[in-house]
Design a protein around this motif. Structure first.
Motif, short mmCIF file in Angstrom:
data_model
loop_
_atom_site.label_atom_id
_atom_site.label_comp_id
_atom_site.label_asym_id
_atom_site.label_seq_id
_atom_site.Cartn_x
_atom_site.Cartn_y
_atom_site.Cartn_z
N MET A 34 0.86 -1.18 0.00
CA MET A 34 0.00 0.00 0.00
C MET A 34 0.89 1.23 0.00
SD MET A 34 -3.07 -1.12 2.56
CE MET A 34 -4.16 0.03 1.75
N HIS A 35 0.62 2.13 -0.94
CA HIS A 35 1.40 3.35 -1.06
C HIS A 35 0.48 4.54 -0.84
CE1 HIS A 35 4.44 6.13 -2.12
NE2 HIS A 35 4.02 6.38 -3.34
N LEU A 36 0.83 5.39 0.11
CA LEU A 36 -0.05 6.48 0.51
C LEU A 36 0.75 7.69 0.94
CD1 LEU A 36 -1.18 5.81 4.14
CD2 LEU A 36 0.20 4.16 2.93
N HIS A 37 0.07 8.84 0.96
CA HIS A 37 0.65 10.04 1.55
C HIS A 37 0.38 10.00 3.05
CE1 HIS A 37 -0.37 11.13 -2.65
NE2 HIS A 37 0.74 11.83 -2.59
N MET A 38 1.38 10.32 3.85
CA MET A 38 1.20 10.27 5.30
C MET A 38 1.93 11.45 5.95
SD MET A 38 2.07 7.16 7.97
CE MET A 38 1.27 5.94 6.96
N ALA A 39 1.26 12.09 6.90
CA ALA A 39 1.84 13.21 7.63
C ALA A 39 2.44 14.22 6.66
CB ALA A 39 2.88 12.73 8.63
N ALA A 40 1.72 14.46 5.55
CA ALA A 40 2.21 15.38 4.53
C ALA A 40 1.76 16.81 4.78
CB ALA A 40 1.75 14.92 3.15
N GLY A 41 0.57 16.94 5.34
CA GLY A 41 0.03 18.26 5.62
C GLY A 41 -0.58 18.28 7.01
N PRO A 42 -0.86 19.44 7.52
CA PRO A 42 -1.38 19.53 8.89
C PRO A 42 -2.71 18.82 9.08
CG PRO A 42 -1.54 21.65 7.74
CD PRO A 42 -0.70 20.77 6.89
N GLU A 43 -3.49 18.68 7.98
CA GLU A 43 -4.81 18.06 8.12
C GLU A 43 -4.74 16.62 8.60
OE1 GLU A 43 -5.10 21.18 4.85
OE2 GLU A 43 -3.79 19.47 5.26
N GLN A 77 -0.47 6.74 14.09
CA GLN A 77 -0.98 5.90 15.17
C GLN A 77 -2.36 5.35 14.83
OE1 GLN A 77 -0.66 8.60 18.48
NE2 GLN A 77 1.55 8.77 18.22
N ALA A 78 -3.19 6.19 14.21
CA ALA A 78 -4.52 5.73 13.82
C ALA A 78 -4.44 4.65 12.75
CB ALA A 78 -5.36 6.91 13.32
N LEU A 79 -3.54 4.82 11.80
CA LEU A 79 -3.36 3.81 10.77
C LEU A 79 -2.82 2.51 11.35
CD1 LEU A 79 -1.91 6.01 7.90
CD2 LEU A 79 -4.09 4.80 7.86
N SER A 80 -1.93 2.62 12.31
CA SER A 80 -1.43 1.42 12.98
C SER A 80 -2.55 0.68 13.68
CB SER A 80 -0.34 1.81 13.99
OG SER A 80 0.13 0.69 14.68
N ARG A 81 -3.43 1.43 14.34
CA ARG A 81 -4.59 0.83 15.01
C ARG A 81 -5.47 0.09 14.02
NH1 ARG A 81 -9.44 4.72 16.02
NH2 ARG A 81 -9.27 4.40 13.77
N ASP A 82 -5.56 0.62 12.77
CA ASP A 82 -6.42 0.02 11.76
C ASP A 82 -5.72 -1.06 10.95
OD1 ASP A 82 -8.56 1.57 12.49
OD2 ASP A 82 -8.22 3.11 10.98
N GLY A 83 -4.52 -1.45 11.33
CA GLY A 83 -3.86 -2.60 10.72
C GLY A 83 -2.96 -2.31 9.54
N PHE A 84 -2.75 -1.04 9.22
CA PHE A 84 -1.97 -0.71 8.04
C PHE A 84 -0.55 -1.26 8.09
CE2 PHE A 84 -5.09 1.78 6.05
CZ PHE A 84 -4.59 2.23 4.83
N PHE A 85 0.04 -1.29 9.26
CA PHE A 85 1.45 -1.63 9.36
C PHE A 85 1.70 -3.13 9.50
CE2 PHE A 85 1.40 2.87 10.21
CZ PHE A 85 2.59 3.32 9.63
N ALA A 86 0.68 -3.93 9.36
CA ALA A 86 0.86 -5.37 9.43
C ALA A 86 1.50 -5.91 8.15
CB ALA A 86 -0.47 -6.07 9.68
N GLY A 87 1.25 -5.25 7.02
CA GLY A 87 1.82 -5.67 5.74
C GLY A 87 2.82 -4.66 5.23
N ARG A 88 3.06 -4.66 3.92
CA ARG A 88 3.99 -3.70 3.34
C ARG A 88 3.28 -2.36 3.16
NH1 ARG A 88 8.81 -3.75 1.35
NH2 ARG A 88 8.89 -6.02 1.40
N VAL A 89 3.84 -1.31 3.77
CA VAL A 89 3.29 0.03 3.63
C VAL A 89 4.43 0.99 3.30
CG1 VAL A 89 3.41 0.42 6.14
CG2 VAL A 89 1.94 1.87 4.73
#
Length: 447
Positions: free
Chosen positions: A214-223, A238-250
Motif C-alpha cells: 500500500m502506497h499512501l501520503h502520510m503526515a504530509a500536511g497539517p490536516e 498511530q490511527a493507521l497502525s490501530r487500523d492494521g496498516f502496518f501489518a503488511g507492506r506500507v
C-alpha cells in the motif's frame, strides 16, 4: 537476449561494502548480471555478443524514484504559489482541473514522464494515481520497471469509495496475471482526509488478500494529524497502525510531521518504509521536514522520490539526492548528517527495498536484474576524486546519463531513447496538453 560486457569504466556496485572498481567491468546475460570486478579480472570482450568500453563514465545501478504521479506532468507549472501538501492547495490547483481528465489524456502524459525518467537515469518508479490501467500500459510500453498503486480518493462519497475499491481489486488481478515489469499495489491517497475509516480498513483487508503493498501520503500536511487527533486523540500514523496498516507492506510518502512515537511504529513494522521527497517538501512551503536522520537511526528504510512535477518540476533523481542531503543538513544543523554514499543507496538499493524489490534490483551483484545506468563524468563539474559518490551527488546531473539498461534491455543508448522517438512522444504530449487545458477552461466557463 545477448551477452553484454561494459568495461573500462568506474563501477559503483552499491553492494553491502559500496565496492568501487576503477577501470572495472560488469557483464550480463539474458537480463541478469553474471559478473563484475576490477580491470585485472576483466574477461575477453571477444567472448561477448556486445562489448562497450565507456572510459570516463560511472556505471551504477538504475535509480529508483520511490514516489511520483507520472500523469501529473500535465500540471507542470500550474500550481505555483500553492502548497500541494495541504488540502486547500491540492484541491484548488490540482483536484478541480483533474475533474476534466479523460482516459486518453493519460498515455501521452505518462509516456513523456517515463521518457524524462529514463533519460535521467531512473529505471524503476513508484506511482500512485487514478487511471491506473492507462498508467500501467504506458509504463510497460516505456520499458521501465514500475510499481503502480491504484489511487483511491473518496472525499466523503461512500458509493464512490466502494466502486473505486472494486476497480482497484480488478486492476490488481489483471496486472498480476500480466507478463511484464509493472507491479500493482493499492494507493489510498491521504488517509482520513479523503478516505473514510471504513474504506481504509477495507483497503487493508484487500491488500492482505492479494499480498500487495500500500502506497499512501502520510503526515504530509497539517490536516492528517489534525483530523485524527480531533477524532481519536491519535496522530495519523498511530490511527493507521490501530487500523492494521502496518501489518503488511506500507510505503508512506512525505512524512513531514512524524513524532517519536510515530517513528517507533515504522521501526517496529515488518515492512514499512518512507519516501523522502525533499524538493517537493521545500517547494510546498511547509515548515516540517521529514526526520530522515531519526528514521534511519531507528532502522526504517528511507527511499527518495521526486513527487509529481507540479510540486517538483523535475524527475532528475541525481538532483533529488543533492537536495535531500542539503535539506537534512539544514534540519539537523549538522554538516552532512547523511553521507553522499548513503544518499546514493537511498536512491538505489533502499528504494528497491522499500518496494520489496531489493532481491531483484538496486545493486550490481551477480544474479540480479541488469538495471544499470552510465553517467558521463568527463564534462564540467567532474574531476579526479577519492569519493565518487560525493562528485555524483553534489556535482552531477541526470542530463549526464548516457546509457540505461532495464533487465538487460537498451532503453537509452548514447542519450537516445531506443523504444520510441522522444520528439514524437513530446509532440503527442503537446497535443494532449492543449486539448486537456482547453477542456478545463470550458468546464470553468460552464461552472
Amino acid at each position: 537476449m545477448s551477452s553484454v560486457l561494459i568495461y573500462d569504466a568506474t563501477i559503483l556496485t552499491v553492494d553491502t561494502q559500496n565496492t568501487v572498481f576503477e577501470g572495472g567491468w560488469v557483464a550480463f546475460l539474458n537480463g541478469r548480471i553474471t559478473g563484475t570486478g576490477p580491470k585485472s579480472t576483466q574477461p575477453d570482450p571477444a567472448g561477448f555478443d556486445e562489448a562497450t568500453a565507456l572510459p570516463g563514465q560511472l556505471i551504477m545501478p538504475g535509480l529508483v524514484n520511490a514516489h511520483t504521479h507520472s500523469a501529473m506532468v500535465l500540471f507542470r507549472g500550474r500550481s505555483e504559489g500553492q502548497s500541494l501538501l495541504t488540502m486547500e492547495g491540492w484541491y484548488n490547483s490540482i483536484r478541480e482541473p483533474e475533474l476534466s481528465l479523460i482516459a486518453s489524456d493519460i498515455g501521452p502524459a505518462v509516456a513523456l514522464s517515463c521518457a524524462e525518467m529514463a533519460l535521467s537515469g531512473t529505471t524503476t518508479f513508484c506511482d500512485q494515481y487514478f487511471f491506473a490501467e492507462e498508467i500501467a500500459q504506458a509504463a510497460a510500453a516505456s520499458g521501465l520497471r514500475a510499481v503502480i498503486a491504484y489511487g483511491i480518493v473518496q472525499l466523503g462519497d461512500k458509493d464512490r469509495g466502494e466502486d473505486e475499491l472494486a476497480k482497484a481489486a480488478a486492476f490488481i488481478e489483471k496486472q498480476r496475471s500480466a507478463d511484464g515489469r509493472v507491479i500493482p499495489w493499492f494507493g489510498p491517497h491521504a488517509p482520513y482526509v479523503d478516505n473514510s475509516e471504513d474504506l481504509l480498513r477495507a483497503e487493508v483487508d484487500m491488500a492482505v488478500k492479494y499480498g500487495v503493498g500500500m502506497h499512501l501520503h502520510m503526515a504530509a500536511g497539517p490536516e492528517d494529524n489534525e483530523e485524527t487527533l480531533a477524532r481519536y486523540g491519535l496522530t495519523a500514523t498511530q490511527a493507521l497502525s490501530r487500523d492494521g496498516f502496518f501489518a503488511g507492506r506500507v510505503h508512506a510518502a512525505h512524512c513531514l510531521d512524524l513524532s517519536d512515537e510515530d517513528i517507533a511504529i515504522f521501526a517496529a513494522a515488518p515492512a514499512a518504509s518512507v519516501s523522502y521527497n525533499a524538493t517537493a517538501g521545500l517547494r510546498s512551503g511547509r515548515e516540517g521536514i521529514c526526520p530522515v536522520v531519526k528514521l534511519k537511526a531507528a532502522g526504517v528504510t528511507v527511499a527518495l522520490g521526486t513527487d509529481n512535477v507540479a510540486a517538483n518540476n523535475s524527475y532528475d533523481m541525481i538532483a533529488e539526492m543533492r537536495v535531500a542531503g542539503l535539506v537534512a543538513s539544514h534540519r539537523e544543523g549538522v554538516a552532512q548528517p547523511i553521507s553522499s554514499a548513503e544518499l546514493v543507496r537511498m536512491a538505489t538499493i533502499e528504494g528497491a527495498k522499500a518496494l520489496g524489490l531489493d532481491h531483484e534490483i538496486g545493486s550490481l551483484e551477480i544474479g540480479k536484474a541488469a538495471d544499470i545506468i552510465a553517467v558521463d563524468m568527463r564534462g564540467p563539474g567532474y574531476s579526479e576524486t577519492p569519493d565518487i559518490e560525493t562528485v555524483l551527488v553534489y556535482s552531477g546531473s541526470g542530463r549526464d546519463v548516457t546509457h540505461v539498461w532495464v533487465a538487460g534491455e537498451d532503453i537509452v543508448r548514447d542519450r537516445m531513447l531506443q523504444r520510441a522517438d522522444y520528439q514524437s512522444i513530446r509532440s503527442n504530449y503537446s497535443a494532449t496538453y492543449q486539448d486537456f487545458w482547453a477542456r478545463v477552461e470550458l468546464a470553468r466557463q460552464v461552472a
